[in-house]
Enzyme design. Structure first.
Site, PDB file in Angstrom:
ATOM      1  CB  SER A 100      -0.970  -0.042   1.189  1.00  0.00           C
ATOM      2  OG  SER A 100      -1.981   0.912   1.057  1.00  0.00           O
ATOM      3  CG  ASP A 241      -6.098  -3.734  -3.516  1.00  0.00           C
ATOM      4  OD1 ASP A 241      -6.974  -3.237  -2.776  1.00  0.00           O
ATOM      5  OD2 ASP A 241      -4.923  -3.323  -3.536  1.00  0.00           O
ATOM      6  CG  HIS A 269      -5.557  -2.616   0.426  1.00  0.00           C
ATOM      7  ND1 HIS A 269      -4.849  -2.217  -0.666  1.00  0.00           N
ATOM      8  CD2 HIS A 269      -5.130  -1.822   1.438  1.00  0.00           C
ATOM      9  CE1 HIS A 269      -4.052  -1.222  -0.368  1.00  0.00           C
ATOM     10  NE2 HIS A 269      -4.190  -0.964   0.922  1.00  0.00           N
TER      11      HIS A 269
END
Length: 304
Positions: A100, A241, A269
């Site tokens: 991320s 994701d 995620h």
């Protein structure tokens, strides 16, 4: 082993090292608002069989200094914090894994301090590049037209806890993990509840800093440097994701010179136990110098 590294006067970062001291270093960089404990213990332990693994708390997370309110910083400066962690631990070069925001910071390190990286692994992130996305049919898509964060997801992430107290806060965090994790895999509520309980105990507070949302995001683009990098790079495509959905992983692999792409089916995620095996296998194969990729930069499995 826990150490605090002073990255500038008055700002200390919590770091933890696991694995043999003489093994190749591997630095884990977590996402926005996330303590280093966001890297689950079981995953870290597997990596530590072959590496001196370092995880750390960003500023304004965990046990590190919470400084934004009095000393604002730019997001780009957090990459310099990662470099300072390596300096403070006496590590000249390391394999770096970023998720991320951690993936964005890893790209900044690749561009600005390539001599410090043995390799890079990027997951659940986006490219800090203006290179258009090339579809299989030869057409291109400007970066501005790649999918952004869905409004419903923004709203869900901003929704407060239903009430005061630890249980309500844990419920809020579990609700977020449900929407960030893959719908393709059973949701392991116990794992994420234990993970978040441990992070709250580690931090000593239920507070979540607003620093990452408020910080200046200018100066992140590294288009030319990524296109010319010689850092061996693996992109782990999070196929499920919801935050940075496909084709973002394929675009990222196209932006980084020589990058290799490996799909992790069902990866969203989040880091669920069901995917620890595929993730650690891929990372360790990459750091060992093998290429566990299914497509070279500039190609993709799917481009829709």
């Amino acid at each position: 082993m826990v150490r605090y590294i002073e990255v500038e006067p008055g700002v200390r970062l919590w770091t933890e090292q696991r694995g043999p001291a003489d093994a190749p270093p591997l630095l884990l960089i977590m996402g926005a608002q996330s303590s280093g404990l966001g890297w689950p213990d079981a995953l870290v332990e597997t990596l530590a069989a072959d590496h001196r693994v370092v995880r750390y708390d960003h500023r304004d997370t965990g046990k590190s200094t919470w400084s934004y309110a009095t000393r604002p910083y730019r997001i780009a400066e957090l990459a310099e914090d990662a470099r300072a962690v390596l300096d403070g631990l006496g590590i000249a070069r390391a394999h770096v894994v970023g998720m991320s925001l951690g993936g964005i910071l890893t790209q900044l390190l690749m561009a600005d301090h390539p001599e410090r990286l043995l390799s890079a692994t990027l997951l659940a992130t986006i490219a800090v590049s203006e290179t258009p996305f090339a579809r299989a049919d030869g057409s291109t898509v400007p970066v501005a037209e790649l999918p952004g964060v869905a409004p419903w997801l923004d709203e869900e992430m901003a929704r407060p806890a239903a009430g005061p107290g630890l249980d309500a806060e844990l419920d809020r965090r579990i609700r977020l993990w449900r929407v960030l994790a893959s719908a393709e895999l059973p949701f392991d509520e116990q794992h994420f509840r234990e993970l978040e309980r441990g992070i709250i105990e580690h931090t000593g507070s239920q507070d979540i800093s607003e620093a990452f949302a408020a910080a200046d995001q200018s100066g992140l683009l590294r288009t030319e440097a990524l296109a010319a990098t010689e850092v061996p790079t693996l992109v782990l495509a999070a196929t499920a994701d919801p935050l940075f959905p496909p084709p973002h992983p394929w675009h990222l692999a196209q932006c980084v010179r020589g990058a290799r792409l490996l799909e992790i089916p069902g990866l969203g995620h989040a880091l669920p136990p069901a995917l620890f095996g595929p993730l650690t296998d891929a990372i360790l194969a990459h750091t060992a110098g093998t290429r566990e990729s299914t497509a070279p930069a500039g190609t993709a499995h799917r481009q829709d």
